[in-house]
Design a protein around this motif. Structure first.
Motif, PDB file in Angstrom:
ATOM      1  N   LEU A  95       0.814  -1.210   0.000  1.00  0.00           N
ATOM      2  CA  LEU A  95       0.000   0.000   0.000  1.00  0.00           C
ATOM      3  C   LEU A  95       0.850   1.264   0.000  1.00  0.00           C
ATOM      4  O   LEU A  95       0.462   2.288  -0.562  1.00  0.00           O
ATOM      5  CB  LEU A  95      -0.910   0.007   1.230  1.00  0.00           C
ATOM      6  CG  LEU A  95      -1.922  -1.137   1.338  1.00  0.00           C
ATOM      7  CD1 LEU A  95      -2.549  -1.161   2.734  1.00  0.00           C
ATOM      8  CD2 LEU A  95      -2.996  -0.994   0.273  1.00  0.00           C
ATOM      9  N   LEU A  96       1.999   1.190   0.648  1.00  0.00           N
ATOM     10  CA  LEU A  96       2.862   2.363   0.789  1.00  0.00           C
ATOM     11  C   LEU A  96       4.304   1.894   0.937  1.00  0.00           C
ATOM     12  O   LEU A  96       4.575   0.942   1.678  1.00  0.00           O
ATOM     13  CB  LEU A  96       2.464   3.182   2.025  1.00  0.00           C
ATOM     14  CG  LEU A  96       3.407   4.309   2.466  1.00  0.00           C
ATOM     15  CD1 LEU A  96       3.407   5.435   1.451  1.00  0.00           C
ATOM     16  CD2 LEU A  96       3.019   4.837   3.846  1.00  0.00           C
ATOM     17  N   ARG A 154       8.093   3.899   1.544  1.00  0.00           N
ATOM     18  CA  ARG A 154       8.747   5.192   1.717  1.00  0.00           C
ATOM     19  C   ARG A 154      10.134   4.998   2.313  1.00  0.00           C
ATOM     20  O   ARG A 154      10.450   3.950   2.877  1.00  0.00           O
ATOM     21  CB  ARG A 154       7.928   6.123   2.608  1.00  0.00           C
ATOM     22  CG  ARG A 154       7.902   5.688   4.077  1.00  0.00           C
ATOM     23  CD  ARG A 154       7.216   6.723   4.964  1.00  0.00           C
ATOM     24  NE  ARG A 154       7.825   8.033   4.850  1.00  0.00           N
ATOM     25  CZ  ARG A 154       8.874   8.441   5.593  1.00  0.00           C
ATOM     26  NH1 ARG A 154       9.424   7.630   6.481  1.00  0.00           N
ATOM     27  NH2 ARG A 154       9.365   9.645   5.452  1.00  0.00           N
ATOM     28  N   ARG A 213      -6.879   6.256   6.463  1.00  0.00           N
ATOM     29  CA  ARG A 213      -5.765   6.966   5.838  1.00  0.00           C
ATOM     30  C   ARG A 213      -4.536   6.806   6.737  1.00  0.00           C
ATOM     31  O   ARG A 213      -4.524   7.293   7.868  1.00  0.00           O
ATOM     32  CB  ARG A 213      -6.120   8.434   5.625  1.00  0.00           C
ATOM     33  CG  ARG A 213      -7.303   8.622   4.677  1.00  0.00           C
ATOM     34  CD  ARG A 213      -7.584  10.085   4.373  1.00  0.00           C
ATOM     35  NE  ARG A 213      -6.442  10.728   3.729  1.00  0.00           N
ATOM     36  CZ  ARG A 213      -6.128  10.596   2.440  1.00  0.00           C
ATOM     37  NH1 ARG A 213      -6.888   9.822   1.645  1.00  0.00           N
ATOM     38  NH2 ARG A 213      -5.093  11.227   1.930  1.00  0.00           N
ATOM     39  N   GLN A 245      -2.669  15.836   4.770  1.00  0.00           N
ATOM     40  CA  GLN A 245      -3.255  14.764   3.961  1.00  0.00           C
ATOM     41  C   GLN A 245      -4.300  13.982   4.753  1.00  0.00           C
ATOM     42  O   GLN A 245      -4.692  12.899   4.372  1.00  0.00           O
ATOM     43  CB  GLN A 245      -2.144  13.843   3.442  1.00  0.00           C
ATOM     44  CG  GLN A 245      -1.185  14.534   2.487  1.00  0.00           C
ATOM     45  CD  GLN A 245      -0.027  13.641   2.090  1.00  0.00           C
ATOM     46  OE1 GLN A 245      -0.216  12.590   1.471  1.00  0.00           O
ATOM     47  NE2 GLN A 245       1.191  14.041   2.431  1.00  0.00           N
ATOM     48  N   GLU A 296      -4.361  12.449   7.707  1.00  0.00           N
ATOM     49  CA  GLU A 296      -3.921  11.163   8.240  1.00  0.00           C
ATOM     50  C   GLU A 296      -4.797  10.754   9.425  1.00  0.00           C
ATOM     51  O   GLU A 296      -5.095  11.554  10.300  1.00  0.00           O
ATOM     52  CB  GLU A 296      -2.467  11.304   8.689  1.00  0.00           C
ATOM     53  CG  GLU A 296      -1.779  10.025   9.077  1.00  0.00           C
ATOM     54  CD  GLU A 296      -0.335  10.264   9.483  1.00  0.00           C
ATOM     55  OE1 GLU A 296       0.504   9.379   9.267  1.00  0.00           O
ATOM     56  OE2 GLU A 296      -0.046  11.367  10.022  1.00  0.00           O
ATOM     57  N   VAL A 349      -1.730   7.287   2.550  1.00  0.00           N
ATOM     58  CA  VAL A 349      -2.467   6.486   1.577  1.00  0.00           C
ATOM     59  C   VAL A 349      -3.816   6.058   2.148  1.00  0.00           C
ATOM     60  O   VAL A 349      -3.960   5.801   3.342  1.00  0.00           O
ATOM     61  CB  VAL A 349      -1.661   5.240   1.145  1.00  0.00           C
ATOM     62  CG1 VAL A 349      -0.439   5.646   0.348  1.00  0.00           C
ATOM     63  CG2 VAL A 349      -1.249   4.389   2.348  1.00  0.00           C
ATOM     64  N   GLN A 350      -4.791   6.017   1.253  1.00  0.00           N
ATOM     65  CA  GLN A 350      -6.114   5.515   1.616  1.00  0.00           C
ATOM     66  C   GLN A 350      -6.067   3.996   1.606  1.00  0.00           C
ATOM     67  O   GLN A 350      -5.647   3.382   0.625  1.00  0.00           O
ATOM     68  CB  GLN A 350      -7.171   6.006   0.629  1.00  0.00           C
ATOM     69  CG  GLN A 350      -8.583   5.543   0.942  1.00  0.00           C
ATOM     70  CD  GLN A 350      -9.118   6.174   2.226  1.00  0.00           C
ATOM     71  OE1 GLN A 350      -9.142   7.398   2.360  1.00  0.00           O
ATOM     72  NE2 GLN A 350      -9.538   5.341   3.171  1.00  0.00           N
ATOM     73  N   THR A 351      -6.482   3.376   2.698  1.00  0.00           N
ATOM     74  CA  THR A 351      -6.467   1.918   2.828  1.00  0.00           C
ATOM     75  C   THR A 351      -7.805   1.452   3.379  1.00  0.00           C
ATOM     76  O   THR A 351      -8.623   2.268   3.833  1.00  0.00           O
ATOM     77  CB  THR A 351      -5.350   1.454   3.791  1.00  0.00           C
ATOM     78  OG1 THR A 351      -5.802   1.622   5.151  1.00  0.00           O
ATOM     79  CG2 THR A 351      -4.065   2.237   3.577  1.00  0.00           C
ATOM     80  N   LYS A 403       3.924  10.825   2.484  1.00  0.00           N
ATOM     81  CA  LYS A 403       2.714  10.381   1.796  1.00  0.00           C
ATOM     82  C   LYS A 403       1.765   9.675   2.761  1.00  0.00           C
ATOM     83  O   LYS A 403       2.181   8.870   3.592  1.00  0.00           O
ATOM     84  CB  LYS A 403       3.096   9.417   0.667  1.00  0.00           C
ATOM     85  CG  LYS A 403       1.955   8.952  -0.212  1.00  0.00           C
ATOM     86  CD  LYS A 403       2.441   7.928  -1.230  1.00  0.00           C
ATOM     87  CE  LYS A 403       3.530   8.469  -2.113  1.00  0.00           C
ATOM     88  NZ  LYS A 403       3.963   7.479  -3.139  1.00  0.00           N
ATOM     89  N   GLY A 463      -0.229   6.891   7.317  1.00  0.00           N
ATOM     90  CA  GLY A 463       1.068   7.434   6.951  1.00  0.00           C
ATOM     91  C   GLY A 463       2.121   6.943   7.931  1.00  0.00           C
ATOM     92  O   GLY A 463       1.820   6.283   8.922  1.00  0.00           O
TER      93      GLY A 463
END
Length: 336
Positions: free
Chosen positions: A122-123, A125, A155, A176, A178, A149-151, A147, A157
């Motif tokens: 999903l992410l 980094r 959300r 964003q 989170e 991410v929508q999961t 970043k 991070g």
């Protein structure tokens, strides 16, 4: 998307400088989490192959015996090691936030990968700027790694260690929206009683502040350092004096900054577990939404350049690492 589910912060000791053995331990902890109906668990910074404490114990010449070994035990994103952990996530249905030293040819990066319950990524980094002497071993990243991410679990991070001391890093994730943040830390047994900023108290205070400022849940895993771990890195009495056994301090915080779950003794290994309810974020942000109604764009604004910055860019190339499909025939079904 569920609004309530169970999360866990890992507090454990890696098998120092041994990727294969640490992966086996990782899979065991994932299975333990599944037995406790945990939906999301987080591992510490550079869990594989363990935080490089040797960087802090003396001159560069003394680090040389560790460098090749550390490189050799730092997994690539398409390695059998990462594949085995992704397969364990899929087999158990547990989402896993994994911290590790990522090897990318001749360079290492302090990476975090968020693995979905189906084993997909999903992410991914990398730490933007390694801290102090870490820069002699690890490379830097860029703004594309700030970043959220929508999961299926909201959300999510992540940041590593002292990235939490950079206000602009934090605000980039707050902006964003989170909901769940992974705050990955190493062990806190380095320079205990000598340098307060490297201790658990200061760094857990920063982590708790992140939850309160961001109005989000924070899962903060940490490593444990045993006498065996000290002997792995310390070759003199002077070096041993710089390390203290224990040093685990895994925590979970709610969006109002309140601690959640039962903490473990600093020497103990296990999981700090808590049930979270994402709907409580609305209550926290009703009072102070840092990038929403409580922001003052006429006074202060953040410039976040989230474009990847790579040394070489080729037309049509997609930036970012390649994680193989778990169903590809070439992927070996292994657990180590």
């Amino acid at each position: 998307m569920p609004t309530t589910y169970r999360v866990a912060a890992v507090q454990a000791e890696p098998v120092w400088l041994d990727a294969g053995a640490t992966v086996e331990k990782t899979i065991g902890l994932i299975e333990e989490a599944a037995d406790q109906d945990i939906s999301l668990m987080a591992f510490p910074e550079t869990w594989i192959p363990g935080y490089p404490l040797f960087l802090w114990l003396g001159p560069v010449a003394g680090q040389m015996p560790y460098i090749a070994r550390y490189h050799a035990n730092s997994p690539t994103v398409d390695s059998a090691h990462l594949t085995a952990i992704r397969q364990a996530a899929r087999r158990t249905g547990v989402a896993v936030a994994l911290g590790y030293s990522e090897k990318d040819y001749g360079s290492l990066y302090m990476a975090q990968t968020l693995i979905a319950p189906d084993g997909s990524v999903l992410l991914h980094r990398r730490k933007l700027k390694p801290t102090h002497v870490e820069r002699s071993l690890f490379g830097e990243s860029d703004g594309s790694d700030l970043k959220v991410v929508q999961t299926p679990l909201g959300r999510i991070g992540a940041l590593n260690c002292w990235e939490h001391l950079q206000p602009l890093n934090k605000y980039a994730l707050y902006a964003q929206h989170e909901q769940v943040h992974i705050a990955a830390w190493p062990a806190f047994g380095l320079y205990k009683g000598i340098a307060y900023a490297l201790g658990a108290e200061a760094n857990m205070a920063v982590t708790q502040t992140y939850a309160l400022e961001g109005g989000c849940f924070v899962i903060a895993p940490t490593q444990v350092l045993s006498e065996r771990g000290i002997e792995t890195f310390a070759t003199t009495d002077e070096q041993r004096a710089l390390l203290t056994a224990g040093a685990g301090r895994a925590c979970i915080f709610g969006p109002d900054g309140s601690p959640l779950g039962k903490p473990l003794d600093e020497h103990a290994e296990g999981l700090v577990v808590a049930d979270i309810d994402l709907s409580l974020i609305d209550l926290a942000k009703n009072a102070a939404d840092p990038a929403g109604h409580y922001a003052k764009a006429d006074a202060t604004r953040l410039l976040h350049d989230d474009r990847p910055k790579r040394a070489v860019v080729r037309p049509g190339e997609i930036a970012g690492p390649y994680f193989p499909d778990l169903d590809e025939p070439s992927v070996e079904d292994t657990t180590a």
